[in-house]
Design a protein around this motif. Structure first.
Motif, PDB file in Angstrom:
ATOM      1  N   ALA A 166       0.831  -1.211   0.000  1.00 62.12           N
ATOM      2  CA  ALA A 166       0.000   0.000   0.000  1.00 62.12           C
ATOM      3  C   ALA A 166       0.859   1.252   0.000  1.00 62.12           C
ATOM      4  O   ALA A 166       1.618   1.498   0.939  1.00 62.12           O
ATOM      5  N   GLN A 167       0.762   2.030  -1.094  1.00 68.90           N
ATOM      6  CA  GLN A 167       1.457   3.323  -1.215  1.00 68.90           C
ATOM      7  C   GLN A 167       2.962   3.204  -0.998  1.00 68.90           C
ATOM      8  O   GLN A 167       3.600   4.106  -0.463  1.00 68.90           O
ATOM      9  N   GLN A 168       3.535   2.096  -1.421  1.00 72.02           N
ATOM     10  CA  GLN A 168       4.980   1.912  -1.272  1.00 72.02           C
ATOM     11  C   GLN A 168       5.568   1.434  -2.588  1.00 72.02           C
ATOM     12  O   GLN A 168       5.087   0.470  -3.180  1.00 72.02           O
ATOM     13  N   VAL A 169       6.597   2.138  -3.039  1.00 71.52           N
ATOM     14  CA  VAL A 169       7.264   1.800  -4.294  1.00 71.52           C
ATOM     15  C   VAL A 169       8.443   0.884  -3.988  1.00 71.52           C
ATOM     16  O   VAL A 169       9.249   1.167  -3.085  1.00 71.52           O
ATOM     17  N   GLY A 170       8.561  -0.209  -4.734  1.00 69.59           N
ATOM     18  CA  GLY A 170       9.679  -1.117  -4.535  1.00 69.59           C
ATOM     19  C   GLY A 170       9.479  -2.030  -3.338  1.00 69.59           C
ATOM     20  O   GLY A 170       8.400  -2.124  -2.760  1.00 69.59           O
ATOM     21  N   GLU A 171      10.580  -2.706  -2.961  1.00 66.85           N
ATOM     22  CA  GLU A 171      10.504  -3.711  -1.907  1.00 66.85           C
ATOM     23  C   GLU A 171      11.277  -3.309  -0.652  1.00 66.85           C
ATOM     24  O   GLU A 171      11.686  -4.162   0.129  1.00 66.85           O
ATOM     25  N   LYS A 172      11.491  -2.033  -0.457  1.00 62.49           N
ATOM     26  CA  LYS A 172      12.238  -1.582   0.724  1.00 62.49           C
ATOM     27  C   LYS A 172      11.493  -1.986   1.996  1.00 62.49           C
ATOM     28  O   LYS A 172      10.286  -1.814   2.111  1.00 62.49           O
ATOM     29  N   LEU A 173      12.262  -2.516   2.970  1.00 60.61           N
ATOM     30  CA  LEU A 173      11.670  -2.915   4.245  1.00 60.61           C
ATOM     31  C   LEU A 173      11.405  -1.673   5.076  1.00 60.61           C
ATOM     32  O   LEU A 173      12.323  -0.953   5.457  1.00 60.61           O
ATOM     33  N   ASN A 174      10.142  -1.437   5.367  1.00 64.52           N
ATOM     34  CA  ASN A 174       9.748  -0.199   6.021  1.00 64.52           C
ATOM     35  C   ASN A 174       9.507  -0.429   7.514  1.00 64.52           C
ATOM     36  O   ASN A 174       8.598  -1.164   7.898  1.00 64.52           O
ATOM     37  N   VAL A 175      10.321   0.210   8.340  1.00 64.59           N
ATOM     38  CA  VAL A 175      10.128   0.135   9.794  1.00 64.59           C
ATOM     39  C   VAL A 175       9.877   1.532  10.363  1.00 64.59           C
ATOM     40  O   VAL A 175      10.048   1.759  11.556  1.00 64.59           O
ATOM     41  N   ASP A 176       9.455   2.450   9.500  1.00 64.88           N
ATOM     42  CA  ASP A 176       9.248   3.836   9.941  1.00 64.88           C
ATOM     43  C   ASP A 176       8.171   3.950  11.013  1.00 64.88           C
ATOM     44  O   ASP A 176       8.214   4.862  11.843  1.00 64.88           O
ATOM     45  N   ARG A 177       7.201   3.045  10.983  1.00 66.05           N
ATOM     46  CA  ARG A 177       6.105   3.131  11.954  1.00 66.05           C
ATOM     47  C   ARG A 177       6.502   2.602  13.336  1.00 66.05           C
ATOM     48  O   ARG A 177       5.763   2.777  14.302  1.00 66.05           O
ATOM     49  N   VAL A 178       7.654   1.935  13.401  1.00 71.77           N
ATOM     50  CA  VAL A 178       8.105   1.380  14.680  1.00 71.77           C
ATOM     51  C   VAL A 178       8.754   2.478  15.504  1.00 71.77           C
ATOM     52  O   VAL A 178       9.711   3.121  15.073  1.00 71.77           O
ATOM     53  N   ALA A 179       8.250   2.702  16.708  1.00 70.43           N
ATOM     54  CA  ALA A 179       8.765   3.763  17.581  1.00 70.43           C
ATOM     55  C   ALA A 179       9.942   3.259  18.393  1.00 70.43           C
ATOM     56  O   ALA A 179      10.011   2.087  18.772  1.00 70.43           O
ATOM     57  N   THR A 180      10.900   4.162  18.639  1.00 73.30           N
ATOM     58  CA  THR A 180      12.014   3.858  19.533  1.00 73.30           C
ATOM     59  C   THR A 180      11.566   4.129  20.961  1.00 73.30           C
ATOM     60  O   THR A 180      11.200   5.249  21.311  1.00 73.30           O
ATOM     61  N   LEU A 181      11.595   3.099  21.794  1.00 77.37           N
ATOM     62  CA  LEU A 181      11.030   3.183  23.139  1.00 77.37           C
ATOM     63  C   LEU A 181      12.087   3.350  24.231  1.00 77.37           C
ATOM     64  O   LEU A 181      11.882   4.069  25.200  1.00 77.37           O
ATOM     65  N   ILE A 182      13.210   2.646  24.081  1.00 74.19           N
ATOM     66  CA  ILE A 182      14.221   2.621  25.130  1.00 74.19           C
ATOM     67  C   ILE A 182      15.612   2.714  24.533  1.00 74.19           C
ATOM     68  O   ILE A 182      15.783   2.647  23.310  1.00 74.19           O
ATOM     69  N   GLU A 183      16.605   2.868  25.393  1.00 72.69           N
ATOM     70  CA  GLU A 183      18.004   2.921  24.981  1.00 72.69           C
ATOM     71  C   GLU A 183      18.636   1.526  25.126  1.00 72.69           C
ATOM     72  O   GLU A 183      18.124   0.683  25.875  1.00 72.69           O
ATOM     73  N   PRO A 184      19.759   1.289  24.442  1.00 74.19           N
ATOM     74  CA  PRO A 184      20.438  -0.006  24.602  1.00 74.19           C
ATOM     75  C   PRO A 184      20.770  -0.333  26.055  1.00 74.19           C
ATOM     76  O   PRO A 184      20.680  -1.496  26.467  1.00 74.19           O
ATOM     77  N   ALA A 185      21.140   0.690  26.851  1.00 76.86           N
ATOM     78  CA  ALA A 185      21.457   0.438  28.262  1.00 76.86           C
ATOM     79  C   ALA A 185      20.254  -0.112  29.012  1.00 76.86           C
ATOM     80  O   ALA A 185      20.401  -0.907  29.960  1.00 76.86           O
ATOM     81  N   THR A 186      19.042   0.288  28.600  1.00 72.16           N
ATOM     82  CA  THR A 186      17.830  -0.201  29.249  1.00 72.16           C
ATOM     83  C   THR A 186      17.623  -1.685  28.974  1.00 72.16           C
ATOM     84  O   THR A 186      17.088  -2.416  29.815  1.00 72.16           O
ATOM     85  N   VAL A 187      18.039  -2.144  27.790  1.00 72.23           N
ATOM     86  CA  VAL A 187      17.923  -3.570  27.469  1.00 72.23           C
ATOM     87  C   VAL A 187      18.745  -4.392  28.454  1.00 72.23           C
ATOM     88  O   VAL A 187      18.321  -5.465  28.908  1.00 72.23           O
ATOM     89  N   ILE A 188      19.916  -3.889  28.806  1.00 69.48           N
ATOM     90  CA  ILE A 188      20.758  -4.585  29.784  1.00 69.48           C
ATOM     91  C   ILE A 188      20.029  -4.675  31.123  1.00 69.48           C
ATOM     92  O   ILE A 188      20.085  -5.698  31.812  1.00 69.48           O
ATOM     93  N   GLY A 189      19.314  -3.607  31.482  1.00 68.38           N
ATOM     94  CA  GLY A 189      18.510  -3.631  32.696  1.00 68.38           C
ATOM     95  C   GLY A 189      17.396  -4.663  32.616  1.00 68.38           C
ATOM     96  O   GLY A 189      17.116  -5.364  33.595  1.00 68.38           O
ATOM     97  N   LEU A 190      16.753  -4.780  31.452  1.00 68.93           N
ATOM     98  CA  LEU A 190      15.709  -5.788  31.260  1.00 68.93           C
ATOM     99  C   LEU A 190      16.287  -7.199  31.394  1.00 68.93           C
ATOM    100  O   LEU A 190      15.640  -8.099  31.965  1.00 68.93           O
ATOM    101  N   GLN A 191      17.488  -7.395  30.883  1.00 69.20           N
ATOM    102  CA  GLN A 191      18.140  -8.703  31.003  1.00 69.20           C
ATOM    103  C   GLN A 191      18.409  -9.053  32.462  1.00 69.20           C
ATOM    104  O   GLN A 191      18.259 -10.208  32.878  1.00 69.20           O
ATOM    105  N   ARG A 192      18.787  -8.047  33.254  1.00 68.31           N
ATOM    106  CA  ARG A 192      19.032  -8.297  34.680  1.00 68.31           C
ATOM    107  C   ARG A 192      17.740  -8.643  35.413  1.00 68.31           C
ATOM    108  O   ARG A 192      17.733  -9.497  36.307  1.00 68.31           O
ATOM    109  N   VAL A 193      16.652  -7.972  35.047  1.00 73.12           N
ATOM    110  CA  VAL A 193      15.354  -8.279  35.658  1.00 73.12           C
ATOM    111  C   VAL A 193      14.963  -9.723  35.346  1.00 73.12           C
ATOM    112  O   VAL A 193      14.520 -10.477  36.229  1.00 73.12           O
TER     113      VAL A 193
END
Length: 328
Positions: A200-227
């Motif tokens: 829908a409304q996209q030219v070519g086969e480019k993988l589109n992740v524009d709608r995905v929001a950035t929620l946390i920082e990489p350091a936060t992932v380390i915190g999630l791993q510890r939890v």
């Protein structure tokens, strides 16, 4: 409730909320494949690596890019080929004639999420170079160690159908992957929704992740791993995981069963699955749900059983039916 217990409860609540939000954001880019998304998140939370088996075109690259975007992580991709050299993965040194000095050029492994596409197409020496990085979390170039920035996760793919010109991963190297995830064709409704969304409304086969929001920082992932690592796992549940693993070594029709690393992987994955499920403790169902992805690449059926159509998955399902789970 003590202050320490209250702090732990707050950390768990925040972690649960963050993981649920990450999963929802990934769903904006990748239609369906809920089980694959869950198991990939499990590996990330357990600080492990994933081997994804599936035919091309099922969204593996899209999954990795969407996951990286949720935590502002760096994304890298290597297309493995028969002529790929270890230095193409890890990096190498170059002599700069203008400065008359050697400079280090870092390879694509210096990232947060690395997609190793068709890993079984590279020769054993190149595979071993990547697997060494996965185990050590660092790269040695000309005798100098370079640590990778955490979190670091490898998602390696292999095609189960096309085996011509491939180099099978030895069992000892397969054991380095926390999980082996199988990705299959989507159901009709999901495939229709995917085609509609991608075209829908996209030219070519480019993988589109524009709608995905950035929620946390990489350091936060380390915190999630510890939890996830700190979640309660009752001794009886640990014993259940160990009994499943030990059963793979004596089960009829098994040529090679899972070693102790299999039990460790199953416990780590079950803890992460509990966090995704919104529980601060591990249940036998968490262990049972993670048994196939955590153990299928550590169990080898005998040739006689393979001829009859048996697989590691069917063996593990039989074991899960026979090994009694602890009761509350």
């Amino acid at each position: 409730m003590s202050s320490d217990a209250g702090d732990a409860a707050d950390r768990f609540a925040q972690a649960e909320k963050a993981v649920a939000a990450m999963r929802a954001e990934i769903a904006k880019a990748l239609v369906g494949q809920d089980e694959v998304v869950e198991q990939t998140l499990v590996a990330l939370l357990a600080a492990g690596h994933v081997l994804i088996e599936g035919v091309p075109g099922l969204g593996k690259t899209l999954l990795v890019r969407a996951l990286a975007r949720t935590f502002d992580g760096r994304f890298g991709r290597i297309q493995f080929t028969p002529d790929l050299m270890p230095a193409d993965v890890t990096g190498h040194t170059l002599y700069d004639q203008s400065t008359r000095q050697f400079t280090t050029r870092r390879g694509p492994v210096f990232t947060n999420l690395l997609l190793a596409d068709e890993i079984n197409r590279a020769p054993a020496k190149t595979q071993a170079a990547l697997l060494e990085v996965m185990q050590e979390g660092q790269v040695t170039i000309e005798g100098q160690a370079h640590a990778l920035d955490p979190p670091f996760m490898v998602l390696a793919t292999q095609n189960p159908i096309e085996q011509e010109g491939t180099y099978a991963l030895p069992e000892a190297q397969l054991d380095r992957f926390l999980l082996k995830v199988r990705i299959d064709y989507p159901p009709h409704d999901e495939e229709r929704a995917m085609v509609q969304q991608v075209t829908a409304q996209q030219v070519g086969e480019k993988l589109n992740v524009d709608r995905v929001a950035t929620l946390i920082e990489p350091a936060t992932v380390i915190g999630l791993q510890r939890v996830a690592a700190a979640l309660t796992m009752d001794e009886r549940v640990v014993d259940y995981a160990v009994r499943i693993v030990r059963a793979t070594r004596t089960w009829n029709g098994v040529a090679a069963g899972a070693g102790p690393r299999g039990g460790i992987a199953l416990a780590r994955a079950a803890r992460a699955a509990a966090l995704i499920g919104g529980r601060d403790f591990v249940t036998p169902d968490d262990v049972k749900r993670m048994a196939l992805p955590a153990l299928r690449h550590r169990v080898t059926p005998t040739p006689e059983l393979e001829i009859e159509g048996a697989s590691s998955d069917s063996i593990l399902k039989s074991i899960l039916d026979k090994v009694e789970a602890p009761r509350a």
